[in-house]
Design a protein around this motif. Structure first.
Motif, PDB file in Angstrom:
ATOM      1  N   VAL A 194      -8.878   9.774  -5.540  1.00 29.52           N
ATOM      2  CA  VAL A 194      -9.794   8.658  -5.748  1.00 29.52           C
ATOM      3  C   VAL A 194      -9.032   7.338  -5.697  1.00 29.52           C
ATOM      4  CG1 VAL A 194     -11.325   7.539  -7.425  1.00 29.52           C
ATOM      5  CG2 VAL A 194     -11.497   9.997  -7.037  1.00 29.52           C
ATOM      6  N   TYR A 195      -7.859   7.292  -6.342  1.00 29.75           N
ATOM      7  CA  TYR A 195      -7.057   6.062  -6.332  1.00 29.75           C
ATOM      8  C   TYR A 195      -6.643   5.684  -4.910  1.00 29.75           C
ATOM      9  CZ  TYR A 195      -3.549   2.555  -7.426  1.00 29.75           C
ATOM     10  OH  TYR A 195      -2.836   1.374  -7.484  1.00 29.75           O
ATOM     11  N   THR A 196      -6.104   6.646  -4.166  1.00 28.38           N
ATOM     12  CA  THR A 196      -5.635   6.338  -2.814  1.00 28.38           C
ATOM     13  C   THR A 196      -6.790   5.979  -1.889  1.00 28.38           C
ATOM     14  OG1 THR A 196      -5.621   8.724  -2.309  1.00 28.38           O
ATOM     15  CG2 THR A 196      -3.541   7.735  -2.983  1.00 28.38           C
ATOM     16  N   ALA A 197      -7.925   6.668  -2.021  1.00 29.00           N
ATOM     17  CA  ALA A 197      -9.073   6.366  -1.167  1.00 29.00           C
ATOM     18  C   ALA A 197      -9.584   4.955  -1.416  1.00 29.00           C
ATOM     19  CB  ALA A 197     -10.192   7.374  -1.401  1.00 29.00           C
ATOM     20  N   GLU A 198      -9.496   4.482  -2.658  1.00 27.10           N
ATOM     21  CA  GLU A 198     -10.043   3.180  -3.019  1.00 27.10           C
ATOM     22  C   GLU A 198      -9.051   2.030  -2.821  1.00 27.10           C
ATOM     23  OE1 GLU A 198     -11.642   3.416  -6.954  1.00 27.10           O
ATOM     24  OE2 GLU A 198     -13.318   4.698  -6.351  1.00 27.10           O
ATOM     25  N   THR A 199      -7.817   2.324  -2.470  1.00 28.93           N
ATOM     26  CA  THR A 199      -6.827   1.256  -2.299  1.00 28.93           C
ATOM     27  C   THR A 199      -6.303   1.127  -0.874  1.00 28.93           C
ATOM     28  OG1 THR A 199      -5.083   2.791  -3.033  1.00 28.93           O
ATOM     29  CG2 THR A 199      -6.010   1.299  -4.694  1.00 28.93           C
ATOM     30  N   LEU A 224      -8.010  15.142   0.117  1.00 29.44           N
ATOM     31  CA  LEU A 224      -8.204  13.843   0.765  1.00 29.44           C
ATOM     32  C   LEU A 224      -9.686  13.504   0.866  1.00 29.44           C
ATOM     33  CD1 LEU A 224      -7.024  11.409   2.392  1.00 29.44           C
ATOM     34  CD2 LEU A 224      -7.284  12.829   4.436  1.00 29.44           C
ATOM     35  N   MET A 225     -10.497  14.488   1.272  1.00 27.29           N
ATOM     36  CA  MET A 225     -11.920  14.257   1.445  1.00 27.29           C
ATOM     37  C   MET A 225     -12.662  14.147   0.116  1.00 27.29           C
ATOM     38  SD  MET A 225     -12.834  16.504   4.854  1.00 27.29           S
ATOM     39  CE  MET A 225     -14.290  15.559   5.258  1.00 27.29           C
ATOM     40  N   GLN A 247       0.829  -1.202   0.000  1.00 25.79           N
ATOM     41  CA  GLN A 247       0.000   0.000   0.000  1.00 25.79           C
ATOM     42  C   GLN A 247       0.867   1.257   0.000  1.00 25.79           C
ATOM     43  OE1 GLN A 247      -3.649  -0.117   2.585  1.00 25.79           O
ATOM     44  NE2 GLN A 247      -2.808  -2.093   3.218  1.00 25.79           N
ATOM     45  N   LEU A 248       1.960   1.207   0.744  1.00 31.93           N
ATOM     46  CA  LEU A 248       2.895   2.331   0.767  1.00 31.93           C
ATOM     47  C   LEU A 248       3.506   2.547  -0.608  1.00 31.93           C
ATOM     48  CD1 LEU A 248       4.504   4.487   2.297  1.00 31.93           C
ATOM     49  CD2 LEU A 248       6.167   2.712   2.891  1.00 31.93           C
ATOM     50  N   PHE A 249       3.916   1.452  -1.251  1.00 29.22           N
ATOM     51  CA  PHE A 249       4.511   1.570  -2.589  1.00 29.22           C
ATOM     52  C   PHE A 249       3.510   2.145  -3.581  1.00 29.22           C
ATOM     53  CE2 PHE A 249       5.291  -0.130  -6.853  1.00 29.22           C
ATOM     54  CZ  PHE A 249       6.567   0.351  -7.076  1.00 29.22           C
ATOM     55  N   ALA A 250       2.274   1.635  -3.532  1.00 32.80           N
ATOM     56  CA  ALA A 250       1.241   2.136  -4.447  1.00 32.80           C
ATOM     57  C   ALA A 250       0.979   3.621  -4.212  1.00 32.80           C
ATOM     58  CB  ALA A 250      -0.045   1.331  -4.281  1.00 32.80           C
ATOM     59  N   ALA A 251       0.915   4.016  -2.934  1.00 29.09           N
ATOM     60  CA  ALA A 251       0.664   5.423  -2.603  1.00 29.09           C
ATOM     61  C   ALA A 251       1.810   6.309  -3.087  1.00 29.09           C
ATOM     62  CB  ALA A 251       0.474   5.583  -1.096  1.00 29.09           C
ATOM     63  N   ILE A 252       3.055   5.855  -2.909  1.00 25.98           N
ATOM     64  CA  ILE A 252       4.212   6.628  -3.369  1.00 25.98           C
ATOM     65  C   ILE A 252       4.218   6.716  -4.889  1.00 25.98           C
ATOM     66  CG2 ILE A 252       6.731   6.621  -3.557  1.00 25.98           C
ATOM     67  CD1 ILE A 252       6.840   5.462  -0.728  1.00 25.98           C
ATOM     68  N   SER A 274       0.463  12.188  -1.331  1.00 28.30           N
ATOM     69  CA  SER A 274       0.414  12.983  -2.560  1.00 28.30           C
ATOM     70  C   SER A 274       0.684  14.452  -2.251  1.00 28.30           C
ATOM     71  CB  SER A 274      -0.939  12.823  -3.258  1.00 28.30           C
ATOM     72  OG  SER A 274      -1.989  13.253  -2.417  1.00 28.30           O
ATOM     73  N   THR A 275       0.173  14.941  -1.116  1.00 25.01           N
ATOM     74  CA  THR A 275       0.431  16.330  -0.736  1.00 25.01           C
ATOM     75  C   THR A 275       1.868  16.505  -0.275  1.00 25.01           C
ATOM     76  OG1 THR A 275      -1.869  16.477  -0.013  1.00 25.01           O
ATOM     77  CG2 THR A 275      -0.412  18.243   0.657  1.00 25.01           C
ATOM     78  N   VAL A 276       2.402  15.522   0.447  1.00 26.87           N
ATOM     79  CA  VAL A 276       3.803  15.575   0.870  1.00 26.87           C
ATOM     80  C   VAL A 276       4.718  15.656  -0.345  1.00 26.87           C
ATOM     81  CG1 VAL A 276       5.659  14.305   2.008  1.00 26.87           C
ATOM     82  CG2 VAL A 276       3.400  14.369   3.053  1.00 26.87           C
ATOM     83  N   LEU A 277       4.504  14.770  -1.318  1.00 27.63           N
ATOM     84  CA  LEU A 277       5.346  14.790  -2.505  1.00 27.63           C
ATOM     85  C   LEU A 277       5.107  16.037  -3.346  1.00 27.63           C
ATOM     86  CD1 LEU A 277       5.871  11.799  -1.660  1.00 27.63           C
ATOM     87  CD2 LEU A 277       6.061  11.299  -4.097  1.00 27.63           C
ATOM     88  N   GLY A 278       3.848  16.538  -3.342  1.00 19.96           N
ATOM     89  CA  GLY A 278       3.592  17.788  -4.043  1.00 19.96           C
ATOM     90  C   GLY A 278       4.407  18.929  -3.467  1.00 19.96           C
TER      91      GLY A 278
END
Length: 503
Positions: A158-163, A402-403, A44-49, A176-180
């Protein structure tokens, strides 16, 4: 003595059982120490990154105008601020177009491939900027970047919320906000040494890693279920949760909820149901207050604002410091959001931004209107900008996005996310295009006070309107917010590690 012997015998009998239970426990269960077993977080961490890497490019694109402004003006012989203003404004204008079309894309080609499309668009956009022969090329590149930003802005949450699982959806969802913000920091930092052409090539290079990572992550199980591909949906869920994790209950719940919503109308009229309009209204409110806090008007022109403040501190250095604070604040938010909840961070965000904008307005009022000598406190604008960005990045920066993936019902998530994203970038365009106008006509002090008043309204909105979503599954959030009685998930779901524990 007999009591002691009996107690010792009981302990001896229990210890092997506890050890056996711990060894046989599924990977997602909680250890007696209170920390989750963390092996299940790796994928999940890898997918989120992986998907959040595109957000890094979004941040880099958003910050490009500030460090590139001086060299663009010199190389293309631009005399005023009009062309630079349009260069900054074309990105949110393009994002408006991308946001309108992104909702359809994620429903037809899926979340994963839509994110890949945005990365390719960024790649092309930065190449156009790198080979620019005049500022029109930069306009085209910024519009292409904007289209990509608009599509990615609604697809990533949407991707992160669903995974992601509920207990880590807040913290990993904020990656996503951290990397942004890392992207913003990278742009500000390299902007000290490189001019617009070098910054454009760095933008090209930043697009490469995602083109490799995309092949290792799955499509979201919810999208695959909506496509009636249960085999692939189960396989994707198993990959995300870990090979040894029992996903049967979660998968059955997904199937059940999919069937619950399958009878809803397929046309856009479902958006106008009272329960859906209320949730869409909350999301639009969050987007409005996010942008009319003035953030993009400040980030896009922050180097020029430092010049106007008359500070003896180098403007490029100040800009980089703000970028560092921006990044650090979001990292802190990712650790706190599943502990404190969304609403508390929005409160902190509103109060800190309101105070810093009020003080900034007072500083520029004393400097430009009263003509007071403020060299003894020329450090104050830097502190205020740092506090402002810190507050924004803790709450109103990441939480509306996020929301976006949390409170919008599954059946309307695509079109509703598209409307929300388009609205957000419309607000961004308005703020970006008008900020310099307001500063030049009514003064920096009234501009900051105007944004400060709006931020005060955002605090009331957060208190009375915004719902708390911490600790709920997406299905439970939808049932709760649409009026169906819901049972809160176990409190164990809220026990989460700090990032240093993620294995």
């Amino acid at each position: 003595m007999n009591k002691d012997n009996n107690l010792r015998m009981v302990v001896q009998e229990i210890e092997p059982l506890q050890k056996k239970d711990l060894e046989e426990a599924p990977e997602h269960e909680v250890k007696p120490s209170g920390f989750p077993r963390l092996k299940f977080l790796k994928r999940q961490l890898f997918a989120a990154i992986a998907v959040s890497w595109v957000s890094l490019i979004i941040g880099y694109s958003s910050a490009f105008s500030a460090p590139a402004e001086h060299s663009i003006k010199r190389d293309f012989n631009l005399q005023g601020d009009s062309e630079i203003s349009w260069m900054s404004s074309f990105m949110p204008l393009g994002a408006l177009i991308g946001g309108l079309g992104g909702g359809s894309l994620i429903e037809y080609i899926g979340r994963k491939w839509t994110i890949l499309l945005t990365n390719i668009l960024f790649f092309v956009a930065w190449f156009v900027c790198y080979f620019a022969q005049n500022y029109i090329y930069l306009y085209i590149g910024r519009i292409l970047s904007g289209v990509s930003v608009g599509i990615a802005s609604l697809t990533l949450p949407v991707y992160t919320a669903e995974t992601l699982q509920p207990e880590v959806r807040g913290s990993l969802g904020l990656l996503s906000t951290v990397l942004g913000n890392i992207g913003i920091l990278i742009c500000f930092s390299f902007g000290i040494y490189y001019e617009w052409k070098g910054l454009s090539m760095i933008g090209v290079l930043l697009c490469v890693p995602f083109m490799v990572m995309i092949w290792f992550i799955p499509e979201t199980p919810k999208f695959l279920l909506a496509q009636n591909d249960e085999a692939k949906a189960r396989k994707a869920l198993q990959w995300l949760r870990g090979a040894k994790t029992d996903v049967e209950k979660e998968f059955v719940d997904m199937q059940k909820f999919q069937k619950e919503t399958a009878n809803d109308s397929e046309n856009l009229l479902v958006l106008f149901k009272k329960k859906n309009m209320k949730l869409l209204g909350i999301e639009l409110g969050l987007m409005f207050f996010q942008q009319f806090s003035g953030i993009n008007g400040i980030i896009f022109y922050i180097t020029g604002l430092f010049d106007k403040s008359g500070s003896n501190i180098n403007a490029d250095v100040c800009t980089t410091i703000v970028g560092v604070v921006n990044f650090a604040a979001t990292f802190v938010a990712s650790m706190l959001i599943d502990r404190l909840g969304r609403k508390v961070l929005l409160y902190i965000s509103s109060v800190s931004m309101a105070i810093s904008l009020a003080v900034l307005g007072l500083f520029f009022y004393l400097k430009d209107v009263v003509l007071m000598d403020l060299h003894s406190v020329d450090w104050l604008p830097l502190v205020c900008f740092m506090t402002y960005v810190l507050g924004f990045s803790l709450g109103f920066g990441p939480i509306p996005w996020l929301m976006l993936g949390e409170i919008l019902p599954a059946k309307i998530r695509g079109p509703a996310a598209s409307i929300s994203t388009a609205f957000s970038w419309t607000c961004t365009f308005v703020v970006t295009k008008t900020s310099l106008y307001f500063i030049d006509t009514i003064g920096a002090h009234y501009t900051f006070w105007m944004y400060g008043f709006i931020v005060c309204c955002s605090l009331l909105f957060s208190i009375f309107i915004v719902p708390e979503t911490k600790g709920f599954t997406l299905a439970d959030i939808e049932r709760k917010l649409t009026g169906v009685k819901v049972r809160r998930i176990s409190s164990l779901a809220n026990i989460k590690p700090t990032p240093s524990f993620i294995g």
